[in-house]
Design a protein around this motif. Structure first.
Motif, PDB file in Angstrom:
ATOM      1  N   TRP A   1      85.281  65.614  85.936  1.00 38.38           N
ATOM      2  CA  TRP A   1      85.620  67.023  85.803  1.00 38.38           C
ATOM      3  C   TRP A   1      87.119  67.183  85.651  1.00 38.38           C
ATOM      4  CZ3 TRP A   1      81.860  70.665  85.491  1.00 38.38           C
ATOM      5  CH2 TRP A   1      80.567  70.304  85.921  1.00 38.38           C
ATOM      6  N   GLY A   2      87.509  68.084  84.772  1.00 40.03           N
ATOM      7  CA  GLY A   2      88.909  68.426  84.663  1.00 40.03           C
ATOM      8  C   GLY A   2      89.266  69.545  85.622  1.00 40.03           C
ATOM      9  N   ARG A   3      90.537  69.808  85.732  1.00 40.87           N
ATOM     10  CA  ARG A   3      90.967  70.960  86.513  1.00 40.87           C
ATOM     11  C   ARG A   3      90.550  72.218  85.774  1.00 40.87           C
ATOM     12  NH1 ARG A   3      97.103  69.840  88.778  1.00 40.87           N
ATOM     13  NH2 ARG A   3      96.582  68.038  90.076  1.00 40.87           N
TER      14      ARG A   3
ATOM     15  N   LEU B   1      89.703  77.016  74.045  1.00 40.97           N
ATOM     16  CA  LEU B   1      89.925  76.010  75.071  1.00 40.97           C
ATOM     17  C   LEU B   1      89.847  74.628  74.432  1.00 40.97           C
ATOM     18  CD1 LEU B   1      87.675  77.345  77.988  1.00 40.97           C
ATOM     19  CD2 LEU B   1      90.064  77.867  77.509  1.00 40.97           C
ATOM     20  N   SER B   2      90.696  73.727  74.908  1.00 33.85           N
ATOM     21  CA  SER B   2      90.670  72.349  74.433  1.00 33.85           C
ATOM     22  C   SER B   2      90.674  71.408  75.625  1.00 33.85           C
ATOM     23  CB  SER B   2      91.876  72.061  73.548  1.00 33.85           C
ATOM     24  OG  SER B   2      91.859  72.855  72.386  1.00 33.85           O
ATOM     25  N   CYS B   3      90.076  70.254  75.419  1.00 35.40           N
ATOM     26  CA  CYS B   3      90.042  69.239  76.474  1.00 35.40           C
ATOM     27  C   CYS B   3      90.085  67.868  75.817  1.00 35.40           C
ATOM     28  CB  CYS B   3      88.783  69.396  77.319  1.00 35.40           C
ATOM     29  SG  CYS B   3      88.643  68.194  78.670  1.00 35.40           S
ATOM     30  N   VAL B   4      90.932  66.998  76.352  1.00 39.15           N
ATOM     31  CA  VAL B   4      91.031  65.636  75.840  1.00 39.15           C
ATOM     32  C   VAL B   4      90.772  64.669  76.978  1.00 39.15           C
ATOM     33  CG1 VAL B   4      93.522  65.612  76.163  1.00 39.15           C
ATOM     34  CG2 VAL B   4      92.465  63.983  74.618  1.00 39.15           C
ATOM     35  N   ALA B   5      89.981  63.650  76.692  1.00 34.86           N
ATOM     36  CA  ALA B   5      89.682  62.615  77.675  1.00 34.86           C
ATOM     37  C   ALA B   5      90.536  61.389  77.403  1.00 34.86           C
ATOM     38  CB  ALA B   5      88.205  62.242  77.602  1.00 34.86           C
TER      39      ALA B   5
ATOM     40  N   ASN C   1      85.166  62.810  68.075  1.00 36.30           N
ATOM     41  CA  ASN C   1      84.894  61.570  68.815  1.00 36.30           C
ATOM     42  C   ASN C   1      86.075  60.604  68.760  1.00 36.30           C
ATOM     43  OD1 ASN C   1      82.310  62.358  69.619  1.00 36.30           O
ATOM     44  ND2 ASN C   1      81.383  61.535  67.764  1.00 36.30           N
ATOM     45  N   ALA C   2      86.742  60.551  67.639  1.00 35.79           N
ATOM     46  CA  ALA C   2      87.861  59.619  67.486  1.00 35.79           C
ATOM     47  C   ALA C   2      89.003  59.957  68.437  1.00 35.79           C
ATOM     48  CB  ALA C   2      88.346  59.633  66.050  1.00 35.79           C
ATOM     49  N   LYS C   3      89.170  61.232  68.718  1.00 34.08           N
ATOM     50  CA  LYS C   3      90.259  61.677  69.591  1.00 34.08           C
ATOM     51  C   LYS C   3      89.765  62.017  70.996  1.00 34.08           C
ATOM     52  CE  LYS C   3      93.001  63.573  65.799  1.00 34.08           C
ATOM     53  NZ  LYS C   3      93.660  64.796  65.247  1.00 34.08           N
ATOM     54  N   ASN C   4      88.467  61.856  71.232  1.00 27.90           N
ATOM     55  CA  ASN C   4      87.876  62.186  72.538  1.00 27.90           C
ATOM     56  C   ASN C   4      88.268  63.594  72.985  1.00 27.90           C
ATOM     57  OD1 ASN C   4      86.519  59.614  73.108  1.00 27.90           O
ATOM     58  ND2 ASN C   4      88.610  58.805  73.190  1.00 27.90           N
ATOM     59  N   THR C   5      88.122  64.505  72.069  1.00 26.93           N
ATOM     60  CA  THR C   5      88.551  65.885  72.296  1.00 26.93           C
ATOM     61  C   THR C   5      87.403  66.846  72.008  1.00 26.93           C
ATOM     62  OG1 THR C   5      90.812  65.353  71.681  1.00 26.93           O
ATOM     63  CG2 THR C   5      90.183  67.658  71.565  1.00 26.93           C
ATOM     64  N   ILE C   6      87.336  67.893  72.805  1.00 26.04           N
ATOM     65  CA  ILE C   6      86.442  68.994  72.486  1.00 26.04           C
ATOM     66  C   ILE C   6      87.233  70.289  72.475  1.00 26.04           C
ATOM     67  CG2 ILE C   6      84.273  68.034  73.323  1.00 26.04           C
ATOM     68  CD1 ILE C   6      84.710  69.726  75.884  1.00 26.04           C
TER      69      ILE C   6
END
Length: 119
Positions: A109-111, A19-23, A72-77
């Motif tokens: 929260w994301g979808r 799973l990936s998530c970007v803010a 952190n640089a890409k605001n991604t987990i």
């Protein structure tokens, strides 16, 4: 702040998913970022989280099987899920705590994205 999640799907027991998530949006800092999940008939629970300083936290049920990583640089987990079990079946939600430009702290929260572990 918007959270865009990707990944999930159907996998057999013992399989793996990512799973990936970007803010994105206007904020000063994302302090905490992570994944929660909610199975049918159950409360939403923390799966894993990571702070901007690199600390991680995992639910006992996923320790040793799931790994969270953060850019952190890409605001991604990313959440690498291995040795998946039927009980991992749930809707997974990306979560973030942001310090806004106004210096207010807000949660987002994301979808949800569905993960189904079944043969």
């Amino acid at each position: 702040v918007q959270l865009q999640a990707s990944g999930g799907g159907l996998v057999q027991p013992g399989g793996s998913l990512r799973l990936s998530c970007v803010a994105s949006g206007s904020f000063t800092l994302i302090t905490d970022m992570g994944w929660y999940r909610q199975a049918p008939g159950k409360q939403r629970e923390l799966v894993a989280s990571a702070t901007s300083g690199g600390s991680t936290n995992y639910a006992d049920s996923v320790k040793g099987r799931f790994t969270i990583s953060r850019d952190n640089a890409k605001n991604t987990i990313n959440l690498e899920m291995k040795t998946l079990r039927p009980e991992d079946t749930a809707v997974y939600y990306c979560h973030a705590v942001a310090i806004l430009v106004s210096l207010h702290r807000e949660e987002y929260w994301g979808r949800g994205t569905l993960v189904t572990v079944s043969s």
